[in-house]
Design an enzyme around this catalytic site. Structure first.
Site, PDB file in Angstrom:
ATOM      1  CB  THR A 137      -0.907  -0.010   1.257  1.00 22.70           C
ATOM      2  OG1 THR A 137      -1.529   1.257   1.384  1.00 22.70           O
ATOM      3  CG2 THR A 137      -0.123  -0.290   2.535  1.00 22.70           C
ATOM      4  CG  ASP A 138      -1.183   4.978  -0.905  1.00 24.07           C
ATOM      5  OD1 ASP A 138      -1.708   4.342   0.037  1.00 24.07           O
ATOM      6  OD2 ASP A 138      -1.805   5.819  -1.591  1.00 24.07           O
ATOM      7  CD  GLU A 139      -3.365   3.486   4.590  1.00 25.29           C
ATOM      8  OE1 GLU A 139      -3.112   3.335   5.793  1.00 25.29           O
ATOM      9  OE2 GLU A 139      -4.517   3.519   4.136  1.00 25.29           O
ATOM     10  CE1 TYR A 162      -3.546  -2.684   5.673  1.00 28.61           C
ATOM     11  CE2 TYR A 162      -3.309  -0.336   5.231  1.00 28.61           C
ATOM     12  CZ  TYR A 162      -3.422  -1.635   4.775  1.00 28.61           C
ATOM     13  OH  TYR A 162      -3.401  -1.885   3.416  1.00 28.61           O
ATOM     14  CE  LYS A 166      -0.209  -4.640   2.943  1.00 30.92           C
ATOM     15  NZ  LYS A 166      -0.690  -5.938   2.390  1.00 30.92           N
TER      16      LYS A 166
HETATM   17  P1  NAD Z   1      -9.973  -7.232   2.001  1.00 33.13           P
HETATM   18  O1  NAD Z   1      -9.978  -6.945   3.454  1.00 33.13           O
HETATM   19  O2  NAD Z   1     -11.185  -6.918   1.198  1.00 33.13           O
HETATM   20  O3  NAD Z   1      -9.654  -8.777   1.760  1.00 33.13           O
HETATM   21  C1  NAD Z   1      -8.663  -9.460   2.469  1.00 33.13           C
HETATM   22  C2  NAD Z   1      -8.835 -10.957   2.192  1.00 33.13           C
HETATM   23  O4  NAD Z   1      -7.779 -11.647   2.860  1.00 33.13           O
HETATM   24  C3  NAD Z   1     -10.156 -11.535   2.693  1.00 33.13           C
HETATM   25  O5  NAD Z   1     -10.725 -12.373   1.709  1.00 33.13           O
HETATM   26  C4  NAD Z   1      -9.745 -12.323   3.929  1.00 33.13           C
HETATM   27  O6  NAD Z   1     -10.591 -13.429   4.205  1.00 33.13           O
HETATM   28  C5  NAD Z   1      -8.340 -12.768   3.550  1.00 33.13           C
HETATM   29  N1  NAD Z   1      -7.511 -13.050   4.728  1.00 33.13           N
HETATM   30  C6  NAD Z   1      -7.341 -12.249   5.819  1.00 33.13           C
HETATM   31  N2  NAD Z   1      -6.536 -12.869   6.696  1.00 33.13           N
HETATM   32  C7  NAD Z   1      -6.169 -14.057   6.145  1.00 33.13           C
HETATM   33  C8  NAD Z   1      -5.319 -15.115   6.559  1.00 33.13           C
HETATM   34  N3  NAD Z   1      -4.696 -15.089   7.748  1.00 33.13           N
HETATM   35  N4  NAD Z   1      -5.155 -16.166   5.738  1.00 33.13           N
HETATM   36  C9  NAD Z   1      -5.789 -16.215   4.529  1.00 33.13           C
HETATM   37  N5  NAD Z   1      -6.611 -15.245   4.095  1.00 33.13           N
HETATM   38  C10 NAD Z   1      -6.787 -14.171   4.893  1.00 33.13           C
HETATM   39  O7  NAD Z   1      -8.703  -6.497   1.412  1.00 33.13           O
HETATM   40  P2  NAD Z   1      -8.511  -5.704   0.029  1.00 33.13           P
HETATM   41  O8  NAD Z   1      -9.042  -4.348   0.182  1.00 33.13           O
HETATM   42  O9  NAD Z   1      -8.958  -6.579  -1.073  1.00 33.13           O
HETATM   43  O10 NAD Z   1      -6.911  -5.592   0.014  1.00 33.13           O
HETATM   44  C11 NAD Z   1      -6.118  -6.643  -0.537  1.00 33.13           C
HETATM   45  C12 NAD Z   1      -4.657  -6.299  -0.357  1.00 33.13           C
HETATM   46  O11 NAD Z   1      -4.379  -5.064  -1.012  1.00 33.13           O
HETATM   47  C13 NAD Z   1      -4.226  -6.112   1.097  1.00 33.13           C
HETATM   48  O12 NAD Z   1      -2.944  -6.668   1.235  1.00 33.13           O
HETATM   49  C14 NAD Z   1      -4.193  -4.601   1.293  1.00 33.13           C
HETATM   50  O13 NAD Z   1      -3.234  -4.247   2.260  1.00 33.13           O
HETATM   51  C15 NAD Z   1      -3.771  -4.152  -0.095  1.00 33.13           C
HETATM   52  N6  NAD Z   1      -4.232  -2.802  -0.462  1.00 33.13           N
HETATM   53  C16 NAD Z   1      -5.569  -2.513  -0.473  1.00 33.13           C
HETATM   54  C17 NAD Z   1      -5.992  -1.246  -0.902  1.00 33.13           C
HETATM   55  C18 NAD Z   1      -7.451  -0.861  -0.923  1.00 33.13           C
HETATM   56  O14 NAD Z   1      -7.755   0.289  -1.231  1.00 33.13           O
HETATM   57  N7  NAD Z   1      -8.388  -1.761  -0.659  1.00 33.13           N
HETATM   58  C19 NAD Z   1      -5.042  -0.308  -1.310  1.00 33.13           C
HETATM   59  C20 NAD Z   1      -3.688  -0.634  -1.233  1.00 33.13           C
HETATM   60  C21 NAD Z   1      -3.299  -1.909  -0.861  1.00 33.13           C
HETATM   61  O1  DAU Z   2      -4.193   4.038   0.587  1.00 34.79           O
HETATM   62  C1  DAU Z   2      -4.403   2.669   0.475  1.00 34.79           C
HETATM   63  C2  DAU Z   2      -5.279   2.182   1.612  1.00 34.79           C
HETATM   64  O2  DAU Z   2      -6.609   2.632   1.331  1.00 34.79           O
HETATM   65  C3  DAU Z   2      -5.253   0.670   1.792  1.00 34.79           C
HETATM   66  O3  DAU Z   2      -3.957   0.269   2.129  1.00 34.79           O
HETATM   67  C4  DAU Z   2      -6.259   0.227   2.862  1.00 34.79           C
HETATM   68  O4  DAU Z   2      -6.306  -1.187   2.923  1.00 34.79           O
HETATM   69  C5  DAU Z   2      -7.627   0.750   2.478  1.00 34.79           C
HETATM   70  O5  DAU Z   2      -8.567   0.418   3.486  1.00 34.79           O
HETATM   71  C6  DAU Z   2      -7.582   2.264   2.280  1.00 34.79           C
HETATM   72  O6  DAU Z   2      -7.324   2.946   3.532  1.00 34.79           O
HETATM   73  P1  DAU Z   2      -8.087   4.302   3.942  1.00 34.79           P
HETATM   74  O7  DAU Z   2      -8.015   4.432   5.406  1.00 34.79           O
HETATM   75  O8  DAU Z   2      -7.612   5.437   3.120  1.00 34.79           O
HETATM   76  O9  DAU Z   2      -9.578   3.924   3.439  1.00 34.79           O
HETATM   77  P2  DAU Z   2     -11.010   4.184   4.107  1.00 34.79           P
HETATM   78  O10 DAU Z   2     -12.027   3.833   3.062  1.00 34.79           O
HETATM   79  O11 DAU Z   2     -11.135   3.564   5.450  1.00 34.79           O
HETATM   80  O12 DAU Z   2     -11.017   5.767   4.305  1.00 34.79           O
HETATM   81  C7  DAU Z   2     -10.843   6.638   3.189  1.00 34.79           C
HETATM   82  C8  DAU Z   2     -10.828   8.061   3.752  1.00 34.79           C
HETATM   83  O13 DAU Z   2     -12.146   8.379   4.236  1.00 34.79           O
HETATM   84  C9  DAU Z   2      -9.910   8.255   4.940  1.00 34.79           C
HETATM   85  O14 DAU Z   2      -9.357   9.565   4.890  1.00 34.79           O
HETATM   86  C10 DAU Z   2     -10.821   8.123   6.155  1.00 34.79           C
HETATM   87  C11 DAU Z   2     -12.132   8.676   5.636  1.00 34.79           C
HETATM   88  N1  DAU Z   2     -13.363   8.099   6.210  1.00 34.79           N
HETATM   89  C12 DAU Z   2     -13.503   6.757   6.212  1.00 34.79           C
HETATM   90  C13 DAU Z   2     -14.634   6.158   6.719  1.00 34.79           C
HETATM   91  C14 DAU Z   2     -14.770   4.642   6.731  1.00 34.79           C
HETATM   92  C15 DAU Z   2     -14.363   8.935   6.700  1.00 34.79           C
HETATM   93  O15 DAU Z   2     -14.250  10.174   6.671  1.00 34.79           O
HETATM   94  N2  DAU Z   2     -15.495   8.354   7.195  1.00 34.79           N
HETATM   95  C16 DAU Z   2     -15.672   6.986   7.231  1.00 34.79           C
HETATM   96  O16 DAU Z   2     -16.729   6.511   7.735  1.00 34.79           O
END
Ligand code: NAD
Ligand code: DAU
Length: 356
Positions: A137-139, A162, A166
């Site tokens: 992630t960019d985080e 988190y 990562k």
């Molecule tokens: P998600 O939470 O929707 O899905 C995670 C999946 O991993 C689920 O299906 C869960 O059952 C599985 N899982 C969790 N723990 C496990 C374990 N111990 N063993 C096997 N499976 C397990 O996540 P996502 O949003 O699809 O993100 C996927 C990946 O991308 C993550 O690594 C996250 O850090 C990264 N990422 C997500 C975003 C985003 O915006 N969603 C952005 C940047 C990076």
């Molecule tokens: O940047 C990549 C990341 O993006 C991933 O690594 C994470 O897995 C993914 O969950 C996401 O993280 P964020 O914290 O940015 O996503 P989230 O949707 O939780 O929140 C997006 C923005 O909105 C953040 O600034 C927090 C804000 N927010 C979120 C929620 C859930 C609110 O203001 N209200 C809310 O109820």
């Protein structure tokens, strides 16, 4: 048909993983796809509804922290490629309960790296050239001020449990490259949005609440900035890095779509008002916005400089934010049963229905 790649996708029942598995099964019929998922609260087999187990696809319910199961799977399936999505992914949950993040994101990644090392760096390995792609992630880069962008050389500065977990996993993956020569690549991407996202994350949460007349909670002043990436663009970028990336490198993936949270929320509300009309109250949905207590340690701004992946691999995002939000709102409107089953928890019974 000859199988040209035997790929382990971890976390394939989550949001991005499910979109990725669907892409592979659609576009790469000569790849065998093993989807390994523990089915935590975030894992939903319904995300892959309609996909049957066959010579191309197998689902395995397992925990990436289970070393014996991982070692056996690598050998049994002669896995030659890994795309590692499985993680605890929600920042808010990492603040209230960090332990699961340390376990899955750090220990789980270590366990997979060990399985890959034992299998691929063993003299008896006779399969294809292997490749381990770690999805990050960019985080990991921390928080930006009003200007600047994250590049692949930005120092790590994670600020939530988190992002710290990562960042730790990225360091482990790099260590396996430098110490053992494990063939690894890392992707660091920005906020994804699109079909099958769990409605705890901002965009699907706003869809669900605004459809049900519930408040739309905005943390702090709502001026926090994220760079939104349509999930299918992300999945295509991952295939590019997996097949053409250079071992030992990280690739930033972004959407070139920086938006303040309030703007995102307003856009979803306005799109819904235009598509399905005003709610019964007669008031625009954006009036459901309420400002709530800020997230602790909330990162102010993320912005990805994605020029490296464009220069090296020719990938750039295709979906604009306007088009992506249209597609996303259309998908959630057409799949309200999916949203309802996630919100009421009934999706968790789907595994028994499918696998007994
Ligand atoms: P998600 O939470 O929707 O899905 C995670 C999946 O991993 C689920 O299906 C869960 O059952 C599985 N899982 C969790 N723990 C496990 C374990 N111990 N063993 C096997 N499976 C397990 O996540 P996502 O949003 O699809 O993100 C996927 C990946 O991308 C993550 O690594 C996250 O850090 C990264 N990422 C997500 C975003 C985003 O915006 N969603 C952005 C940047 C990076
Ligand atoms: O940047 C990549 C990341 O993006 C991933 O690594 C994470 O897995 C993914 O969950 C996401 O993280 P964020 O914290 O940015 O996503 P989230 O949707 O939780 O929140 C997006 C923005 O909105 C953040 O600034 C927090 C804000 N927010 C979120 C929620 C859930 C609110 O203001 N209200 C809310 O109820």
């Amino acid at each position: 048909m000859d199988i040209n790649r035997r790929i382990l996708v971890t976390g394939g029942c989550g949001f991005i993983g499910a979109n990725f598995v669907r892409l592979l099964l659609r576009e790469y019929p000569d790849w065998r796809v093993i989807n390994l998922d523990k089915l935590t609260y975030a894992g939903n087999l319904q995300n892959l509804e309609g996909i049957e187990e066959n010579d191309q696809y197998r689902f395995v319910k397992a925990d990436i922290c289970d070393a014996a199961a991982m070692d056996k799977l690598f050998v049994d399936e002669q896995i030659d490629s890994v795309v590692h999505f499985a993680a605890e992914s929600h920042v808010d949950r990492s603040i209230t309960g960090p332990a699961a993040f340390i376990q899955t994101n750090i220990v789980g990644t270590f366990t997979l790296l060990e399985a890959a090392r034992k299998t691929w760096l063993n003299n008896s390995w006779k399969g294809n050239d292997p490749r381990f792609l770690h999805v990050s992630t960019d985080e990991v880069y921390g928080s930006l001020g009003d200007t600047g962008m994250f590049t692949e050389t930005t120092p790590f500065d994670p600020r939530s449990p988190y992002s710290a977990s990562k960042a730790s996993s990225d360091h482990l993956v790099n260590a396996y490259f430098h110490t053992y020569g494990l063939p690894v690549v890392i992707t660091n991407c920005s906020n994804n949005y699109g079909p099958y996202q769990f409605p705890e994350k901002l965009i699907p949460l706003v869809f669900h609440n605004s459809m049900n007349g519930k408040p739309l909670p905005i943390y702090g002043d709502g001026k926090y900035v994220r760079d939104w990436l349509y999930v299918e663009d992300h999945c295509e970028a991952i295939v590019e890095v997996l097949t053409k990336g250079k071992n030992g490198l990280s690739y930033n993936i972004g959407g070139n779509n920086e938006k303040q949270n309030l703007e995102v929320v307003t856009r979803i509300c306005d799109t819904l008002d235009a598509k399905i009309g005003m709610p019964k109250s007669g008031n625009p949905r954006k009036e459901l916005v309420i400002f709530v207590k800020d997230r602790p340690g909330h990162d102010r701004r993320y912005a990805i400089d994605a020029s490296f992946i464009k220069d090296q691999l020719g990938w750039e995002p295709k979906v604009t934010f306007a088009a992506g939000i249209e597609k996303t709102v259309d998908w959630y409107l057409a799949n309200q049963d999916w949203v309802a089953s996630v919100v009421d928890g009934s999706y968790q019974k789907y595994y028994e229905t499918m696998y007994g």
